[in-house]
Design a protein around this motif. Structure first.
Motif, PDB file in Angstrom:
ATOM      1  N   ARG A 110       5.290 -17.812  -0.072  1.00 27.56           N
ATOM      2  CA  ARG A 110       6.056 -18.974  -0.910  1.00 27.56           C
ATOM      3  C   ARG A 110       7.395 -18.451  -1.367  1.00 27.56           C
ATOM      4  NH1 ARG A 110       1.246 -21.985  -4.543  1.00 27.56           N
ATOM      5  NH2 ARG A 110      -0.703 -22.136  -3.119  1.00 27.56           N
ATOM      6  N   CYS A 111       7.457 -17.257  -1.630  1.00 27.13           N
ATOM      7  CA  CYS A 111       8.864 -16.908  -1.960  1.00 27.13           C
ATOM      8  C   CYS A 111       9.693 -16.492  -0.789  1.00 27.13           C
ATOM      9  CB  CYS A 111       8.562 -15.312  -2.715  1.00 27.13           C
ATOM     10  SG  CYS A 111       8.068 -15.381  -4.282  1.00 27.13           S
ATOM     11  N   GLY A 112       9.340 -16.795   0.349  1.00 22.18           N
ATOM     12  CA  GLY A 112      10.010 -16.533   1.434  1.00 22.18           C
ATOM     13  C   GLY A 112      10.476 -14.960   2.024  1.00 22.18           C
ATOM     14  N   LEU A 113       9.621 -14.080   1.377  1.00 25.11           N
ATOM     15  CA  LEU A 113       9.741 -12.687   1.782  1.00 25.11           C
ATOM     16  C   LEU A 113       8.937 -12.237   2.582  1.00 25.11           C
ATOM     17  CD1 LEU A 113      10.531 -11.531  -1.909  1.00 25.11           C
ATOM     18  CD2 LEU A 113      12.059 -11.769   0.006  1.00 25.11           C
ATOM     19  N   ASP A 114       8.062 -13.004   3.344  1.00 30.36           N
ATOM     20  CA  ASP A 114       7.168 -12.507   4.454  1.00 30.36           C
ATOM     21  C   ASP A 114       7.732 -11.777   5.691  1.00 30.36           C
ATOM     22  OD1 ASP A 114       7.440 -15.127   4.716  1.00 30.36           O
ATOM     23  OD2 ASP A 114       5.794 -15.737   5.587  1.00 30.36           O
ATOM     24  N   ASP A 115       9.024 -12.041   5.648  1.00 29.62           N
ATOM     25  CA  ASP A 115       9.347 -11.289   6.929  1.00 29.62           C
ATOM     26  C   ASP A 115       9.961 -10.061   6.696  1.00 29.62           C
ATOM     27  OD1 ASP A 115      11.314 -12.195   5.156  1.00 29.62           O
ATOM     28  OD2 ASP A 115      12.947 -12.222   6.720  1.00 29.62           O
ATOM     29  N   ARG A 116      10.041  -9.562   5.281  1.00 31.12           N
ATOM     30  CA  ARG A 116      10.340  -8.120   4.840  1.00 31.12           C
ATOM     31  C   ARG A 116       8.987  -7.458   4.044  1.00 31.12           C
ATOM     32  NH1 ARG A 116      15.553  -8.749   1.629  1.00 31.12           N
ATOM     33  NH2 ARG A 116      15.111 -11.023   1.437  1.00 31.12           N
ATOM     34  N   VAL A 117       7.983  -8.245   3.569  1.00 31.21           N
ATOM     35  CA  VAL A 117       6.979  -7.617   2.777  1.00 31.21           C
ATOM     36  C   VAL A 117       5.679  -7.912   3.580  1.00 31.21           C
ATOM     37  CG1 VAL A 117       6.055  -7.430   0.686  1.00 31.21           C
ATOM     38  CG2 VAL A 117       8.384  -7.957   0.905  1.00 31.21           C
ATOM     39  N   ASP A 118       4.846  -7.038   3.894  1.00 32.11           N
ATOM     40  CA  ASP A 118       3.461  -7.218   4.217  1.00 32.11           C
ATOM     41  C   ASP A 118       2.478  -6.410   3.544  1.00 32.11           C
ATOM     42  OD1 ASP A 118       4.573  -5.144   5.923  1.00 32.11           O
ATOM     43  OD2 ASP A 118       2.714  -4.942   6.385  1.00 32.11           O
ATOM     44  N   PHE A 119       1.244  -6.749   3.451  1.00 33.61           N
ATOM     45  CA  PHE A 119       0.181  -6.312   2.913  1.00 33.61           C
ATOM     46  C   PHE A 119      -1.229  -6.169   3.773  1.00 33.61           C
ATOM     47  CE2 PHE A 119       2.815  -8.500  -0.253  1.00 33.61           C
ATOM     48  CZ  PHE A 119       3.124  -7.776  -1.250  1.00 33.61           C
ATOM     49  N   ILE A 120      -1.761  -5.016   3.438  1.00 32.31           N
ATOM     50  CA  ILE A 120      -3.007  -4.682   4.119  1.00 32.31           C
ATOM     51  C   ILE A 120      -3.909  -4.369   3.235  1.00 32.31           C
ATOM     52  CG2 ILE A 120      -1.959  -4.075   6.273  1.00 32.31           C
ATOM     53  CD1 ILE A 120      -2.930  -1.320   5.694  1.00 32.31           C
ATOM     54  N   GLU A 121      -5.127  -4.737   3.391  1.00 32.05           N
ATOM     55  CA  GLU A 121      -6.452  -4.293   2.603  1.00 32.05           C
ATOM     56  C   GLU A 121      -6.913  -2.984   3.169  1.00 32.05           C
ATOM     57  OE1 GLU A 121     -11.245  -5.318   1.589  1.00 32.05           O
ATOM     58  OE2 GLU A 121      -9.729  -7.098   2.315  1.00 32.05           O
ATOM     59  N   GLY A 122      -7.024  -1.788   2.264  1.00 28.27           N
ATOM     60  CA  GLY A 122      -7.447  -0.664   3.000  1.00 28.27           C
ATOM     61  C   GLY A 122      -7.498   0.512   1.816  1.00 28.27           C
ATOM     62  N   ASN A 123      -7.907   1.701   2.191  1.00 30.99           N
ATOM     63  CA  ASN A 123      -8.002   2.916   1.301  1.00 30.99           C
ATOM     64  C   ASN A 123      -6.988   3.644   1.621  1.00 30.99           C
ATOM     65  OD1 ASN A 123      -9.092   5.280   0.246  1.00 30.99           O
ATOM     66  ND2 ASN A 123     -11.117   4.968   0.718  1.00 30.99           N
ATOM     67  N   ALA A 124      -6.432   3.973   0.415  1.00 27.40           N
ATOM     68  CA  ALA A 124      -4.983   5.048   0.415  1.00 27.40           C
ATOM     69  C   ALA A 124      -5.396   6.353   0.981  1.00 27.40           C
ATOM     70  CB  ALA A 124      -4.344   4.863  -0.941  1.00 27.40           C
ATOM     71  N   ALA A 125      -6.806   6.626   0.846  1.00 22.36           N
ATOM     72  CA  ALA A 125      -6.945   7.904   1.438  1.00 22.36           C
ATOM     73  C   ALA A 125      -7.165   8.295   2.805  1.00 22.36           C
ATOM     74  CB  ALA A 125      -8.430   8.405   0.617  1.00 22.36           C
ATOM     75  N   GLN A 126      -7.367   6.838   3.460  1.00 19.08           N
ATOM     76  CA  GLN A 126      -7.318   6.819   4.989  1.00 19.08           C
ATOM     77  C   GLN A 126      -6.621   5.787   5.343  1.00 19.08           C
ATOM     78  OE1 GLN A 126     -11.953   6.152   4.995  1.00 19.08           O
ATOM     79  NE2 GLN A 126     -12.168   8.442   5.518  1.00 19.08           N
ATOM     80  N   MET A 127      -5.244   5.827   5.466  1.00 22.72           N
ATOM     81  CA  MET A 127      -4.318   4.953   5.679  1.00 22.72           C
ATOM     82  C   MET A 127      -4.177   4.549   7.238  1.00 22.72           C
ATOM     83  SD  MET A 127      -1.364   5.034   2.679  1.00 22.72           S
ATOM     84  CE  MET A 127      -1.004   6.669   2.542  1.00 22.72           C
ATOM     85  N   PRO A 128      -4.007   3.484   7.753  1.00 23.17           N
ATOM     86  CA  PRO A 128      -3.898   3.251   9.213  1.00 23.17           C
ATOM     87  C   PRO A 128      -2.591   3.154   9.759  1.00 23.17           C
ATOM     88  CG  PRO A 128      -4.012   1.011   7.810  1.00 23.17           C
ATOM     89  CD  PRO A 128      -4.249   2.235   6.875  1.00 23.17           C
ATOM     90  N   PHE A 129      -1.626   4.222   9.189  1.00 21.62           N
ATOM     91  CA  PHE A 129      -0.301   4.018   9.524  1.00 21.62           C
ATOM     92  C   PHE A 129      -0.238   5.634  10.323  1.00 21.62           C
ATOM     93  CE2 PHE A 129      -0.212   2.235   5.276  1.00 21.62           C
ATOM     94  CZ  PHE A 129      -0.089   0.906   5.678  1.00 21.62           C
ATOM     95  N   ALA A 130       0.877   5.464  11.288  1.00 28.30           N
ATOM     96  CA  ALA A 130       1.305   6.966  11.920  1.00 28.30           C
ATOM     97  C   ALA A 130       2.100   7.693  11.101  1.00 28.30           C
ATOM     98  CB  ALA A 130       1.959   6.597  13.037  1.00 28.30           C
ATOM     99  N   ASP A 131       1.948   9.053  11.446  1.00 30.03           N
ATOM    100  CA  ASP A 131       2.801   9.931  10.766  1.00 30.03           C
ATOM    101  C   ASP A 131       4.147   9.625  10.856  1.00 30.03           C
ATOM    102  OD1 ASP A 131       0.499  11.554  11.003  1.00 30.03           O
ATOM    103  OD2 ASP A 131       1.063  13.036  12.333  1.00 30.03           O
ATOM    104  N   VAL A 132       4.837  10.108   9.554  1.00 31.13           N
ATOM    105  CA  VAL A 132       6.209   9.907   9.367  1.00 31.13           C
ATOM    106  C   VAL A 132       6.829   8.407   9.523  1.00 31.13           C
ATOM    107  CG1 VAL A 132       6.811  12.333   9.670  1.00 31.13           C
ATOM    108  CG2 VAL A 132       7.152  10.752  11.620  1.00 31.13           C
ATOM    109  N   THR A 133       6.033   7.457   8.720  1.00 25.24           N
ATOM    110  CA  THR A 133       6.075   5.985   9.411  1.00 25.24           C
ATOM    111  C   THR A 133       7.568   5.616   8.128  1.00 25.24           C
ATOM    112  OG1 THR A 133       4.277   5.548  10.378  1.00 25.24           O
ATOM    113  CG2 THR A 133       5.506   3.728   9.083  1.00 25.24           C
ATOM    114  N   PHE A 134       7.155   5.945   7.032  1.00 23.15           N
ATOM    115  CA  PHE A 134       8.100   5.403   5.757  1.00 23.15           C
ATOM    116  C   PHE A 134       9.035   6.448   5.267  1.00 23.15           C
ATOM    117  CE2 PHE A 134       3.711   3.618   5.722  1.00 23.15           C
ATOM    118  CZ  PHE A 134       3.985   2.385   5.735  1.00 23.15           C
ATOM    119  N   ASP A 135       9.961   5.727   4.695  1.00 18.94           N
ATOM    120  CA  ASP A 135      11.222   6.500   4.073  1.00 18.94           C
ATOM    121  C   ASP A 135      11.078   6.757   2.796  1.00 18.94           C
ATOM    122  OD1 ASP A 135      13.293   6.156   6.496  1.00 18.94           O
ATOM    123  OD2 ASP A 135      12.690   4.058   6.398  1.00 18.94           O
ATOM    124  N   ALA A 136      10.270   5.808   2.023  1.00 15.04           N
ATOM    125  CA  ALA A 136       9.979   6.170   0.490  1.00 15.04           C
ATOM    126  C   ALA A 136       8.386   5.569   0.324  1.00 15.04           C
ATOM    127  CB  ALA A 136      11.059   5.683  -0.468  1.00 15.04           C
TER     128      ALA A 136
END
Length: 270
Positions: A110-136
């Protein structure tokens, strides 16, 4: 973390979040289908000192438009939207609570930010992201719900790029017993604040180097004092956090004032 998930979802899993926020926006004369991100700050900054803390913590992390930021325990998406709206960074949030993820996605659309912000339901102890994905990364007032922090910190370290920074805030145990229910736990069994030295040790063991370690306890409005003028009314958050949130917030502030809890902000680097 199955037991953690049950505790977290039981504590935070309220339904009809978007509808209640929309009703509040209508009362303010704001179109609930097309609000600006800043028009939600009164309702979606649910951690610690709310919007005041978000501003301070994001300034410490200093993301920019070239970065991809991870928000661990993203809730209804307030800090993630704040980062995207104010810095232009891309943000991905992960949260255990289905109702929060659903609300975060819809409010962001609704804020028009879904092109820059996304959310997933998941456990932070088993994140479905590849190594070295994020800058911060940020993790704002989530640690009190995590009984076993080392796996979560290890996962954050794994998905951060070399030199990537994590801004982590949480309440920690101090002297005496806090008053329950608290915003993150209705009883002692569900609270995992833990002592400060354990948090420091876990971050070091995960491979992080401390850049800044701040005790922000004295920055909280103490019992009987009004909240900061731009900090939002904590009672508003009962729409998202439940009808007893006012009592839970009051117990938190009382526990801080009596020294049973302290509030810590850690900026660490991979």
């Amino acid at each position: 973390m199955a037991e953690d998930r049950d505790d977290v979802v039981g504590n935070y899993g309220n339904s009809a979040i978007v509808e209640r926020v929309a009703e509040a926006l209508v009362r303010q004369g704001i179109d609930p289908q097309r609000p600006r991100a800043e028009q939600l700050y009164h309702y979606d900054q649910l951690h610690g000192r709310q919007l005041v803390a978000t501003r301070e913590h994001v300034a410490r992390l200093a993301p920019d438009a070239k970065m991809h930021v991870l928000d661990v325990g993203s809730g209804v998406g307030g800090p993630a939207r704040y980062i995207a709206a104010t810095t232009g960074a891309r943000v991905t949030g992960i949260d255990l609570t289905p109702q929060f993820v659903e609300a975060a996605r819809e409010l962001t659309r609704r804020c028009g930010l879904d092109d820059r912000v996304d959310f997933i339901e998941g456990n932070a102890a088993q994140m479905p992201f590849a190594d070295v994905t994020f800058d911060a990364a940020i993790c704002l007032y989530v640690g009190m719900n995590i009984s076993d922090k080392p796996p979560v910190l290890a996962e954050i370290h794994r998905v951060l790029k070399p030199g990537g920074r994590l801004l982590w805030s949480q309440a920690v145990a101090a002297q005496g017993l806090p008053h329950y229910p608290l915003p993150w736990a209705r009883d002692a069994e569900a609270s995992h604040a833990g002592p400060e030295d354990e948090l420091r040790a876990a971050m070091t063991a995960a491979g992080f180097r401390t850049v800044e370690w701040v005790d922000e306890t004295t920055l909280f409005p103490m019992p009987g004092t009004p909240p900061p003028p731009d900090g939002g009314d904590p009672s508003v958050n009962q729409m998202v956090m439940g009808d007893d949130f006012v009592e839970r917030r009051r117990n938190f502030v009382r526990s801080l004032a009596e020294g049973a809890l302290r509030s810590i902000v850690a900026l660490v680097e991979k």
